[in-house]
Design a protein around this motif. Structure first.
Motif, PDB file in Angstrom:
ATOM      1  N   SER A  96      34.796 -33.597  51.019  1.00  0.00           N
ATOM      2  CA  SER A  96      35.637 -35.540  50.564  1.00  0.00           C
ATOM      3  C   SER A  96      34.810 -35.594  51.823  1.00  0.00           C
ATOM      4  O   SER A  96      34.885 -36.911  50.589  1.00  0.00           O
ATOM      5  N   LEU A  97      34.789 -36.361  52.319  1.00  0.00           N
ATOM      6  CA  LEU A  97      33.693 -37.187  53.049  1.00  0.00           C
ATOM      7  C   LEU A  97      32.966 -37.835  51.893  1.00  0.00           C
ATOM      8  O   LEU A  97      32.740 -39.586  51.950  1.00  0.00           O
ATOM      9  N   SER A  99      32.261 -37.852  48.710  1.00  0.00           N
ATOM     10  CA  SER A  99      32.953 -38.336  47.826  1.00  0.00           C
ATOM     11  C   SER A  99      33.554 -39.720  48.086  1.00  0.00           C
ATOM     12  O   SER A  99      34.014 -40.506  46.751  1.00  0.00           O
ATOM     13  N   GLY A 100      34.477 -39.251  49.294  1.00  0.00           N
ATOM     14  CA  GLY A 100      34.840 -40.926  49.511  1.00  0.00           C
ATOM     15  C   GLY A 100      33.586 -41.900  49.547  1.00  0.00           C
ATOM     16  O   GLY A 100      34.084 -43.039  50.353  1.00  0.00           O
ATOM     17  N   MET A 101      32.527 -41.891  50.357  1.00  0.00           N
ATOM     18  CA  MET A 101      31.371 -42.911  50.619  1.00  0.00           C
ATOM     19  C   MET A 101      30.264 -43.414  49.362  1.00  0.00           C
ATOM     20  O   MET A 101      29.136 -42.915  49.658  1.00  0.00           O
ATOM     21  N   ASP A 102      31.591 -42.763  47.970  1.00  0.00           N
ATOM     22  CA  ASP A 102      30.830 -43.214  46.989  1.00  0.00           C
ATOM     23  C   ASP A 102      29.481 -42.270  46.899  1.00  0.00           C
ATOM     24  O   ASP A 102      28.149 -42.593  46.354  1.00  0.00           O
ATOM     25  N   PHE A 127      35.152 -31.863  44.188  1.00  0.00           N
ATOM     26  CA  PHE A 127      34.416 -32.561  44.725  1.00  0.00           C
ATOM     27  C   PHE A 127      32.858 -32.209  44.214  1.00  0.00           C
ATOM     28  O   PHE A 127      31.708 -33.026  44.319  1.00  0.00           O
TER      29      PHE A 127
END
Length: 213
Positions: A96-97, A99-102, A127
């Protein structure tokens, strides 16, 4: 920053090795090997330090069995038993991390599409941006062909990429593709590590290393 992650499945994303060893036992029993002759720990170490194919070759020779017979039975039991395996702690958070930081996550496994089904079961499939399983005709790791295909297909910057796996062959596959490698070794089984850029015993130990690069 390293944010292009290539993940092995067995023993890295999912804690499948106990199930794989458990599947190996009845396969041997079905071929006439008595339980008292079977060393579970030795089977586990062979699978972790090498691979399942090596375990099949080694124990077929040791017990005087036909490789093809053990391979077939092991596959049948393993498909059923591995389905109950769980993701390692921290896997969802790191996926998740990234995916969340491009960033992007890629699956690179010798297992068939069962791996994708298990990811989906635990809400992890979305993900991932790309996949290579045994259903595709690539040479096995440590050959880099499958990683290179993903890199070229998804236009991955090799300087931002890392291969994450639980065995030396995963580390070597990353290095053979000219990217960094991480060895995930939760129980200290791996003696010859292949000199990864980072070695962790828990998946979430990756976070500070990735974000500081």
């Amino acid at each position: 920053m390293i944010n292009q992650l290539f993940w092995d499945f067995d023993g890295t994303l999912f804690d499948t090795y106990p199930k794989m060893v458990a599947a190996f036992m009845p396969a041997l029993s079905d071929l006439g090997i008595d339980d008292v002759e079977i060393d579970e720990h030795q089977i586990y170490e062979t699978m972790r330090q090498h691979d399942v194919g090596t375990a099949i070759r080694k124990f077929s020779a040791f017990y005087g069995l036909k490789e093809a017979s053990l391979r077939k039975l092991n596959c049948q039991y393993q498909t059923k038993m591995v389905a109950d395996a769980l993701p390692f702690p921290g896997v969802k958070e790191v996926l998740s991390l990234i995916s969340g930081m491009d960033g992007r996550n890629f699956l690179l496994t010798h297992r068939d599409n069962q791996a994708k089904g298990m990811l989906d079961q635990f809400g992890l499939l979305d993900f991932f941006s790309g996949f290579v399983t045994s259903d595709q005709d690539f040479p096995r790791k440590p050959q880099p062909d499958s990683i290179n295909w993903l890199i070229e297909t998804y236009e991955v910057d090799r300087k931002k990429a890392i291969m994450i796996g639980d065995r030396k062959l995963d580390v070597a596959a990353g290095h053979n593709a000219n990217i960094a490698s991480c060895l995930f070794d939760p129980d200290g089984t791996i003696v010859d590590s292949g000199n990864p850029e980072i070695r962790v015993t828990e998946i979430n130990e990756l976070v500070p290393w990735l974000t500081n690069k």
